[in-house]
Design a protein around this motif. Structure first.
Motif, mmCIF file in Angstrom:
data_model
loop_
_atom_site.group_PDB
_atom_site.id
_atom_site.type_symbol
_atom_site.label_atom_id
_atom_site.label_comp_id
_atom_site.label_asym_id
_atom_site.label_seq_id
_atom_site.Cartn_x
_atom_site.Cartn_y
_atom_site.Cartn_z
ATOM 1 N N VAL A 106 49.157 -17.850 -50.844
ATOM 2 C CA VAL A 106 49.420 -18.544 -52.109
ATOM 3 C C VAL A 106 50.061 -17.622 -53.146
ATOM 4 C CG1 VAL A 106 48.356 -19.809 -54.019
ATOM 5 C CG2 VAL A 106 47.520 -20.143 -51.684
ATOM 6 N N GLY A 107 49.478 -16.426 -53.314
ATOM 7 C CA GLY A 107 49.936 -15.539 -54.368
ATOM 8 C C GLY A 107 51.231 -14.824 -54.056
ATOM 9 N N TYR A 108 51.368 -14.338 -52.824
ATOM 10 C CA TYR A 108 52.571 -13.588 -52.468
ATOM 11 C C TYR A 108 53.710 -14.505 -52.010
ATOM 12 C CZ TYR A 108 49.704 -9.336 -52.562
ATOM 13 O OH TYR A 108 48.885 -8.303 -52.955
ATOM 14 N N ALA A 109 53.400 -15.388 -51.023
ATOM 15 C CA ALA A 109 54.454 -16.217 -50.440
ATOM 16 C C ALA A 109 54.664 -17.528 -51.190
ATOM 17 C CB ALA A 109 54.137 -16.506 -48.969
ATOM 18 N N GLY A 110 53.728 -17.904 -52.077
ATOM 19 C CA GLY A 110 53.885 -19.132 -52.857
ATOM 20 C C GLY A 110 53.723 -20.403 -52.050
ATOM 21 N N LEU A 111 52.905 -20.370 -50.979
ATOM 22 C CA LEU A 111 52.674 -21.537 -50.119
ATOM 23 C C LEU A 111 51.288 -22.102 -50.417
ATOM 24 C CD1 LEU A 111 53.991 -19.898 -46.822
ATOM 25 C CD2 LEU A 111 55.256 -21.436 -48.339
ATOM 26 N N LEU A 112 51.218 -23.326 -50.919
ATOM 27 C CA LEU A 112 49.947 -23.928 -51.319
ATOM 28 C C LEU A 112 49.167 -24.362 -50.083
ATOM 29 C CD1 LEU A 112 48.094 -24.791 -53.578
ATOM 30 C CD2 LEU A 112 49.354 -26.950 -53.738
ATOM 31 N N ASP A 113 48.027 -23.713 -49.845
ATOM 32 C CA ASP A 113 47.219 -23.953 -48.649
ATOM 33 C C ASP A 113 45.841 -24.462 -49.067
ATOM 34 O OD1 ASP A 113 45.914 -23.960 -46.262
ATOM 35 O OD2 ASP A 113 46.385 -21.892 -45.701
ATOM 36 N N LEU A 114 45.561 -25.745 -48.765
ATOM 37 C CA LEU A 114 44.254 -26.333 -49.082
ATOM 38 C C LEU A 114 43.345 -26.404 -47.859
ATOM 39 C CD1 LEU A 114 45.120 -29.277 -51.522
ATOM 40 C CD2 LEU A 114 44.088 -27.069 -52.057
ATOM 41 N N GLY A 115 43.781 -25.830 -46.747
ATOM 42 C CA GLY A 115 42.958 -25.856 -45.542
ATOM 43 C C GLY A 115 42.575 -24.467 -45.071
ATOM 44 N N TYR A 116 42.588 -23.499 -45.989
ATOM 45 C CA TYR A 116 42.358 -22.107 -45.597
ATOM 46 C C TYR A 116 40.976 -21.896 -45.003
ATOM 47 C CZ TYR A 116 42.249 -17.023 -45.907
ATOM 48 O OH TYR A 116 42.146 -15.694 -45.616
ATOM 49 N N ILE A 117 40.015 -22.719 -45.395
ATOM 50 C CA ILE A 117 38.647 -22.538 -44.912
ATOM 51 C C ILE A 117 38.558 -22.764 -43.404
ATOM 52 C CG2 ILE A 117 37.680 -24.876 -45.039
ATOM 53 C CD1 ILE A 117 36.161 -21.682 -46.598
ATOM 54 N N ALA A 118 39.579 -23.414 -42.815
ATOM 55 C CA ALA A 118 39.584 -23.640 -41.366
ATOM 56 C C ALA A 118 39.588 -22.317 -40.606
ATOM 57 C CB ALA A 118 40.802 -24.475 -40.974
ATOM 58 N N PHE A 119 40.311 -21.318 -41.111
ATOM 59 C CA PHE A 119 40.364 -20.023 -40.428
ATOM 60 C C PHE A 119 39.027 -19.285 -40.577
ATOM 61 C CE2 PHE A 119 44.645 -20.813 -42.398
ATOM 62 C CZ PHE A 119 45.185 -21.392 -41.271
ATOM 63 N N TYR A 120 38.396 -19.467 -41.695
ATOM 64 C CA TYR A 120 37.035 -18.955 -41.923
ATOM 65 C C TYR A 120 36.094 -19.549 -40.885
ATOM 66 C CZ TYR A 120 33.045 -17.744 -45.051
ATOM 67 O OH TYR A 120 31.901 -17.242 -45.621
ATOM 68 N N ALA A 121 36.239 -20.859 -40.633
ATOM 69 C CA ALA A 121 35.393 -21.548 -39.645
ATOM 70 C C ALA A 121 35.660 -21.036 -38.234
ATOM 71 C CB ALA A 121 35.647 -23.054 -39.715
ATOM 72 N N VAL A 122 36.917 -20.789 -37.911
ATOM 73 C CA VAL A 122 37.247 -20.284 -36.569
ATOM 74 C C VAL A 122 36.559 -18.945 -36.315
ATOM 75 C CG1 VAL A 122 39.119 -19.387 -35.127
ATOM 76 C CG2 VAL A 122 39.430 -21.527 -36.378
ATOM 77 N N GLY A 123 36.672 -18.019 -37.267
ATOM 78 C CA GLY A 123 36.025 -16.717 -37.115
ATOM 79 C C GLY A 123 34.520 -16.832 -37.026
ATOM 80 N N ALA A 124 33.925 -17.725 -37.829
ATOM 81 C CA ALA A 124 32.469 -17.882 -37.832
ATOM 82 C C ALA A 124 31.977 -18.453 -36.506
ATOM 83 C CB ALA A 124 32.056 -18.794 -38.987
ATOM 84 N N TYR A 125 32.665 -19.447 -35.974
ATOM 85 C CA TYR A 125 32.204 -20.069 -34.735
ATOM 86 C C TYR A 125 32.459 -19.180 -33.524
ATOM 87 C CZ TYR A 125 30.363 -24.558 -36.179
ATOM 88 O OH TYR A 125 29.557 -25.539 -36.710
ATOM 89 N N VAL A 126 33.507 -18.376 -33.556
ATOM 90 C CA VAL A 126 33.710 -17.415 -32.461
ATOM 91 C C VAL A 126 32.538 -16.440 -32.419
ATOM 92 C CG1 VAL A 126 35.129 -15.495 -31.660
ATOM 93 C CG2 VAL A 126 36.216 -17.610 -32.393
ATOM 94 N N MET A 127 32.124 -15.959 -33.597
ATOM 95 C CA MET A 127 30.962 -15.065 -33.665
ATOM 96 C C MET A 127 29.696 -15.783 -33.213
ATOM 97 S SD MET A 127 29.631 -12.073 -34.436
ATOM 98 C CE MET A 127 30.854 -11.205 -35.439
ATOM 99 N N ALA A 128 29.517 -17.019 -33.654
ATOM 100 C CA ALA A 128 28.303 -17.765 -33.327
ATOM 101 C C ALA A 128 28.191 -18.045 -31.832
ATOM 102 C CB ALA A 128 28.278 -19.075 -34.109
ATOM 103 N N ILE A 129 29.298 -18.407 -31.208
ATOM 104 C CA ILE A 129 29.268 -18.761 -29.787
ATOM 105 C C ILE A 129 29.076 -17.535 -28.903
ATOM 106 C CG2 ILE A 129 30.690 -19.671 -27.899
ATOM 107 C CD1 ILE A 129 31.948 -21.577 -30.009
ATOM 108 N N LEU A 130 29.697 -16.416 -29.279
ATOM 109 C CA LEU A 130 29.686 -15.231 -28.416
ATOM 110 C C LEU A 130 28.580 -14.232 -28.758
ATOM 111 C CD1 LEU A 130 33.529 -14.524 -28.149
ATOM 112 C CD2 LEU A 130 32.058 -15.828 -26.601
ATOM 113 N N ALA A 131 27.778 -14.517 -29.780
ATOM 114 C CA ALA A 131 26.719 -13.571 -30.171
ATOM 115 C C ALA A 131 25.420 -14.303 -30.476
ATOM 116 C CB ALA A 131 27.155 -12.751 -31.376
#
Length: 346
Positions: free
Chosen positions: A50-75
């Motif tokens: 958003v700040g550098y490239a100027g691309l409005l992203d309202l779904g950024y939390i999806a990547f947060y979810a991907v990282g969290a569930y990868v950790m949850a499933i494998l640990a």
């Protein structure tokens, strides 16, 4: 120069003793301090998009979810896989990066409202996917979530067991604070290097005028994809740390409101300015807890009962704060000098 080094030394000492000073008010405040750092990492990742490239992203939390569930499933005992967190974090970042590219590729020609709608839909799709991926094969355990997630280990010591410094015993919140602090400082270092690199200048050129940037020979397609990929990677790392710290994840933790909150941190603090983004993350993380500590007793003393729900009041105040910022400080509370000058001359 001597004064600068003294200031850095004082800042380092302050950061080192911060959890023990805050802990005098209760260990719950140390956890809040941990979340300040976690959200700072998350907001710095979104700031790339958003700040550098100027691309409005309202779904950024999806990547947060991907990282969290990868950790949850494998640990966790859920799939009976217990890999090291240091193995899972790069994997989560990689998968989040792939998700960022998958989101960015079809949206390269979109900007503004259209891009916001597409990214919003992507975030909701990921949340619903996590919510329903419990049949026919139970991968995410659906709305019940995954618990008993392993903690991060350093030098054979599980951070969930806390730490002991100079005879002072601290819980897991204290131990995770120093891990989050180290990774936040690393994130800041990477962002500073990116901002001052050719890639960072290309992002800013696209933000200001994409047609002019393309005319100057910038490969806007690849540069925009790189922004999505880099921002998503930071979100994936933050998500993995969140899952390890909480020991539990569920789809409710990755709602649209979380995406809006992270975006508010970037906008309120100052888009494109690392210090401003961190300030926004700290303010918006502390705000609900301060309101809970102040507003609830105040309502009981004045009315004898709860009149306004603190959650609703928080959203009301956030909306009011954003309106005031857009009216009186459109560049944010702590803007970068370059951004402030551009807005004033524009």
């Amino acid at each position: 120069m001597k004064k600068v080094w003294i200031a850095y030394a004082l800042l380092a000492v302050g950061l080192a003793v911060a959890p023990f000073a805050v802990g005098l008010m209760g260990q719950s405040w140390v956890r809040i301090l941990d979340f300040c750092l976690l959200y700072a990492m998350l907001a710095l990742g979104l700031n790339i998009v958003v700040g550098y490239a100027g691309l409005l992203d309202l779904g950024y939390i999806a990547f947060y979810a991907v990282g969290a569930y990868v950790m949850a499933i494998l640990a966790s005992p859920h799939m009976d896989i217990h890999l090291s967190a240091w193995t899972i974090l790069p994997l989560g970042a990689t998968l989040a990066c792939v998700a960022g590219v998958l989101l960015g590729a079809p949206t390269l020609r979109l900007r503004g409202d259209y891009l916001a709608i597409v990214t919003l839909g992507f975030g909701e799709i990921v949340r619903l996917f996590m919510n329903n991926l419990d049949r026919p094969v139970n991968i995410t355990n659906g709305p019940q979530g995954i618990n008993l997630i392993d903690g991060v280990s350093l030098a054979g010591h599980n951070l969930n067991q806390g730490l002991s410094v100079g005879g002072i015993q601290g819980g897991s919140a204290y131990a995770y604070y120093y891990l989050f602090l180290a990774l936040t400082l690393l994130t800041i270092f990477i962002c500073v290097r990116l901002e001052n690199s050719r890639i960072g200048r290309a992002w800013m050129a696209i933000r200001e005028d994409e047609l002019a940037a393309k005319a100057m020979g910038i490969n806007t397609r690849n540069i925009k994809l790189l922004a999505f990929a880099m921002g998503a990677s930071f979100g994936g790392v933050a998500g993995g740390l969140f899952a390890s710290f909480q020991g539990f994840v569920s789809p409710e933790s990755f709602s649209l409101m979380e995406s809006v909150m992270v975006l508010c941190m970037v906008v309120l603090g100052g888009m494109g300015h690392i210090g401003g983004v961190i300030l926004g993350a700290i303010l918006l993380t502390l705000a609900p807890e301060v309101l809970r500590e102040v507003i609830n007793p105040l309502q009981r003393s004045l009315f004898g009962r709860m009149v306004i729900d603190p959650e609703n009041l928080r959203m009301l105040l956030f909306g009011l704060a954003l309106i005031l910022v857009m009216l009186f400080r459109p560049e944010g509370l702590w803007p970068s000098p370059r951004r402030k000058e551009e807005l004033h001359h524009g």
